[in-house]
Design a protein around this motif. Structure first.
Motif, PDB file in Angstrom:
ATOM      1  N   ILE A  69       0.854  -1.182   0.000  1.00  0.00           N
ATOM      2  CA  ILE A  69       0.000   0.000   0.000  1.00  0.00           C
ATOM      3  C   ILE A  69       0.892   1.234   0.000  1.00  0.00           C
ATOM      4  CG2 ILE A  69      -1.708   1.292   1.339  1.00  0.00           C
ATOM      5  CD1 ILE A  69      -2.705  -1.325   2.464  1.00  0.00           C
ATOM      6  N   THR A  70       0.560   2.176  -0.861  1.00  0.00           N
ATOM      7  CA  THR A  70       1.310   3.426  -0.904  1.00  0.00           C
ATOM      8  C   THR A  70       0.758   4.383   0.139  1.00  0.00           C
ATOM      9  OG1 THR A  70      -0.167   4.476  -2.505  1.00  0.00           O
ATOM     10  CG2 THR A  70       1.651   3.155  -3.399  1.00  0.00           C
ATOM     11  N   GLN A  71       1.525   5.401   0.448  1.00  0.00           N
ATOM     12  CA  GLN A  71       1.066   6.397   1.416  1.00  0.00           C
ATOM     13  C   GLN A  71      -0.195   7.088   0.907  1.00  0.00           C
ATOM     14  OE1 GLN A  71       2.261   6.907   4.574  1.00  0.00           O
ATOM     15  NE2 GLN A  71       0.378   8.095   4.757  1.00  0.00           N
ATOM     16  N   ASN A  72      -0.275   7.328  -0.386  1.00  0.00           N
ATOM     17  CA  ASN A  72      -1.460   7.957  -0.967  1.00  0.00           C
ATOM     18  C   ASN A  72      -2.698   7.087  -0.721  1.00  0.00           C
ATOM     19  OD1 ASN A  72      -2.916   9.907  -2.545  1.00  0.00           O
ATOM     20  ND2 ASN A  72      -2.866   8.456  -4.236  1.00  0.00           N
ATOM     21  N   GLU A  73      -2.555   5.774  -0.862  1.00  0.00           N
ATOM     22  CA  GLU A  73      -3.675   4.870  -0.626  1.00  0.00           C
ATOM     23  C   GLU A  73      -4.071   4.852   0.841  1.00  0.00           C
ATOM     24  OE1 GLU A  73      -2.663   1.888  -4.322  1.00  0.00           O
ATOM     25  OE2 GLU A  73      -1.701   1.580  -2.386  1.00  0.00           O
ATOM     26  N   VAL A  74      -3.095   4.922   1.727  1.00  0.00           N
ATOM     27  CA  VAL A  74      -3.383   5.011   3.161  1.00  0.00           C
ATOM     28  C   VAL A  74      -4.153   6.295   3.447  1.00  0.00           C
ATOM     29  CG1 VAL A  74      -2.356   5.291   5.463  1.00  0.00           C
ATOM     30  CG2 VAL A  74      -1.433   3.580   3.883  1.00  0.00           C
ATOM     31  N   ASP A  75      -3.698   7.400   2.863  1.00  0.00           N
ATOM     32  CA  ASP A  75      -4.372   8.689   3.056  1.00  0.00           C
ATOM     33  C   ASP A  75      -5.804   8.646   2.525  1.00  0.00           C
ATOM     34  OD1 ASP A  75      -2.059   9.664   4.221  1.00  0.00           O
ATOM     35  OD2 ASP A  75      -1.365  10.675   2.386  1.00  0.00           O
ATOM     36  N   GLN A  76      -6.012   7.999   1.369  1.00  0.00           N
ATOM     37  CA  GLN A  76      -7.356   7.886   0.804  1.00  0.00           C
ATOM     38  C   GLN A  76      -8.263   7.079   1.734  1.00  0.00           C
ATOM     39  OE1 GLN A  76      -6.245   6.263  -3.067  1.00  0.00           O
ATOM     40  NE2 GLN A  76      -7.103   8.080  -4.047  1.00  0.00           N
ATOM     41  N   ALA A  77      -7.753   5.988   2.276  1.00  0.00           N
ATOM     42  CA  ALA A  77      -8.543   5.169   3.191  1.00  0.00           C
ATOM     43  C   ALA A  77      -8.885   5.952   4.456  1.00  0.00           C
ATOM     44  CB  ALA A  77      -7.786   3.888   3.539  1.00  0.00           C
ATOM     45  N   LYS A  78      -7.916   6.726   4.963  1.00  0.00           N
ATOM     46  CA  LYS A  78      -8.172   7.556   6.148  1.00  0.00           C
ATOM     47  C   LYS A  78      -9.286   8.555   5.872  1.00  0.00           C
ATOM     48  CE  LYS A  78      -3.586   7.521   8.293  1.00  0.00           C
ATOM     49  NZ  LYS A  78      -2.417   8.357   8.598  1.00  0.00           N
ATOM     50  N   ARG A  79      -9.229   9.199   4.707  1.00  0.00           N
ATOM     51  CA  ARG A  79     -10.278  10.181   4.358  1.00  0.00           C
ATOM     52  C   ARG A  79     -11.644   9.505   4.287  1.00  0.00           C
ATOM     53  NH1 ARG A  79      -6.109  12.256   1.132  1.00  0.00           N
ATOM     54  NH2 ARG A  79      -6.850  11.179  -0.726  1.00  0.00           N
ATOM     55  N   LEU A  80     -11.679   8.296   3.731  1.00  0.00           N
ATOM     56  CA  LEU A  80     -12.937   7.563   3.636  1.00  0.00           C
ATOM     57  C   LEU A  80     -13.505   7.292   5.023  1.00  0.00           C
ATOM     58  CD1 LEU A  80     -15.053   5.933   2.001  1.00  0.00           C
ATOM     59  CD2 LEU A  80     -13.492   3.992   2.158  1.00  0.00           C
ATOM     60  N   PHE A  81     -12.671   6.808   5.938  1.00  0.00           N
ATOM     61  CA  PHE A  81     -13.128   6.552   7.302  1.00  0.00           C
ATOM     62  C   PHE A  81     -13.529   7.839   8.010  1.00  0.00           C
ATOM     63  CE2 PHE A  81     -10.942   2.378   7.028  1.00  0.00           C
ATOM     64  CZ  PHE A  81     -12.008   1.599   7.418  1.00  0.00           C
ATOM     65  N   GLU A  82     -12.750   8.901   7.847  1.00  0.00           N
ATOM     66  CA  GLU A  82     -13.083  10.171   8.490  1.00  0.00           C
ATOM     67  C   GLU A  82     -14.421  10.697   7.996  1.00  0.00           C
ATOM     68  OE1 GLU A  82      -9.667  12.616   7.681  1.00  0.00           O
ATOM     69  OE2 GLU A  82      -8.461  11.614   9.212  1.00  0.00           O
ATOM     70  N   LYS A  83     -14.655  10.563   6.686  1.00  0.00           N
ATOM     71  CA  LYS A  83     -15.929  11.007   6.120  1.00  0.00           C
ATOM     72  C   LYS A  83     -17.082  10.212   6.747  1.00  0.00           C
ATOM     73  CE  LYS A  83     -18.389  11.420   1.739  1.00  0.00           C
ATOM     74  NZ  LYS A  83     -18.356  11.158   0.302  1.00  0.00           N
ATOM     75  N   GLY A  84     -16.898   8.907   6.852  1.00  0.00           N
ATOM     76  CA  GLY A  84     -17.931   8.068   7.453  1.00  0.00           C
ATOM     77  C   GLY A  84     -18.164   8.399   8.910  1.00  0.00           C
ATOM     78  N   LEU A  85     -17.088   8.645   9.649  1.00  0.00           N
ATOM     79  CA  LEU A  85     -17.229   9.009  11.058  1.00  0.00           C
ATOM     80  C   LEU A  85     -17.928  10.349  11.215  1.00  0.00           C
ATOM     81  CD1 LEU A  85     -13.778   7.860  12.475  1.00  0.00           C
ATOM     82  CD2 LEU A  85     -16.014   6.830  12.898  1.00  0.00           C
ATOM     83  N   ASN A  86     -17.606  11.283  10.344  1.00  0.00           N
ATOM     84  CA  ASN A  86     -18.284  12.586  10.397  1.00  0.00           C
ATOM     85  C   ASN A  86     -19.776  12.433  10.152  1.00  0.00           C
ATOM     86  OD1 ASN A  86     -15.948  14.002  10.978  1.00  0.00           O
ATOM     87  ND2 ASN A  86     -15.501  14.449   8.838  1.00  0.00           N
ATOM     88  N   VAL A  87     -20.141  11.586   9.201  1.00  0.00           N
ATOM     89  CA  VAL A  87     -21.549  11.342   8.923  1.00  0.00           C
ATOM     90  C   VAL A  87     -22.222  10.710  10.146  1.00  0.00           C
ATOM     91  CG1 VAL A  87     -23.150   9.964   7.532  1.00  0.00           C
ATOM     92  CG2 VAL A  87     -21.273  11.189   6.423  1.00  0.00           C
ATOM     93  N   LEU A  88     -21.562   9.686  10.706  1.00  0.00           N
ATOM     94  CA  LEU A  88     -22.142   9.034  11.886  1.00  0.00           C
ATOM     95  C   LEU A  88     -22.256   9.996  13.055  1.00  0.00           C
ATOM     96  CD1 LEU A  88     -20.380   5.552  11.810  1.00  0.00           C
ATOM     97  CD2 LEU A  88     -22.773   6.059  11.309  1.00  0.00           C
ATOM     98  N   ASN A  89     -21.247  10.830  13.287  1.00  0.00           N
ATOM     99  CA  ASN A  89     -21.302  11.802  14.373  1.00  0.00           C
ATOM    100  C   ASN A  89     -22.422  12.805  14.170  1.00  0.00           C
ATOM    101  OD1 ASN A  89     -19.228  10.719  15.894  1.00  0.00           O
ATOM    102  ND2 ASN A  89     -17.655  11.907  14.851  1.00  0.00           N
ATOM    103  N   GLY A  90     -22.645  13.183  12.928  1.00  0.00           N
ATOM    104  CA  GLY A  90     -23.733  14.124  12.633  1.00  0.00           C
ATOM    105  C   GLY A  90     -25.092  13.514  12.899  1.00  0.00           C
ATOM    106  N   VAL A  91     -25.203  12.209  12.670  1.00  0.00           N
ATOM    107  CA  VAL A  91     -26.468  11.516  12.901  1.00  0.00           C
ATOM    108  C   VAL A  91     -26.693  11.306  14.388  1.00  0.00           C
ATOM    109  CG1 VAL A  91     -27.685   9.320  12.561  1.00  0.00           C
ATOM    110  CG2 VAL A  91     -26.459  10.368  10.658  1.00  0.00           C
ATOM    111  N   ILE A  92     -25.618  10.985  15.106  1.00  0.00           N
ATOM    112  CA  ILE A  92     -25.740  10.670  16.534  1.00  0.00           C
ATOM    113  C   ILE A  92     -25.940  11.913  17.361  1.00  0.00           C
ATOM    114  CG2 ILE A  92     -24.492   9.692  18.526  1.00  0.00           C
ATOM    115  CD1 ILE A  92     -23.200   7.726  16.525  1.00  0.00           C
ATOM    116  N   GLU A  93     -25.247  12.988  17.015  1.00  0.00           N
ATOM    117  CA  GLU A  93     -25.298  14.205  17.835  1.00  0.00           C
ATOM    118  C   GLU A  93     -26.584  14.967  17.673  1.00  0.00           C
ATOM    119  OE1 GLU A  93     -21.728  16.240  16.701  1.00  0.00           O
ATOM    120  OE2 GLU A  93     -20.558  15.112  18.104  1.00  0.00           O
TER     121      GLU A  93
END
Length: 93
Positions: A69-93
């Motif tokens: 895995i390249t660093q760019n791919e790691v960064d892309q995966a992190k952004r995907l998870f962060e986006k999902g967490l932001n969505v979940l936090n918006g729903v929960i809060e």
């Protein structure tokens, strides 16, 4: 290298796009767009796909043997998870 191993896992499990789409309640186009990375799935959809494929969600991101895995791919995966967490936090809060 793709971020998600969806296509590979579908082949391993012998599940077609149509079958997976039906199991998770989306169109075949949605599955195709995820496979080609035109669209990235939400965390909820990723969870549904993992369940339909009978795999741990982490398996959808693990590299296959001999690949790295390249660093760019790691960064892309992190952004995907962060986006999902932001969505979940918006729903929960």
């Amino acid at each position: 290298m793709e971020i998600l191993r969806l296509k590979e896992l579908m082949n391993q499990k012998g599940i077609s796009r149509e079958e997976l789409a039906n199991k998770v309640g989306v169109s075949m186009t949605t599955i195709s767009n995820i496979n080609s990375e035109k669209n990235l799935p939400t965390i909820n959809l990723l969870l549904q796909i993992a369940k339909a494929l009978d795999v741990d969600i982490r398996e959808m991101f693990l590299p296959t043997k001999g690949s790295s895995i390249t660093q760019n791919e790691v960064d892309q995966a992190k952004r995907l998870f962060e986006k999902g967490l932001n969505v979940l936090n918006g729903v929960i809060e």
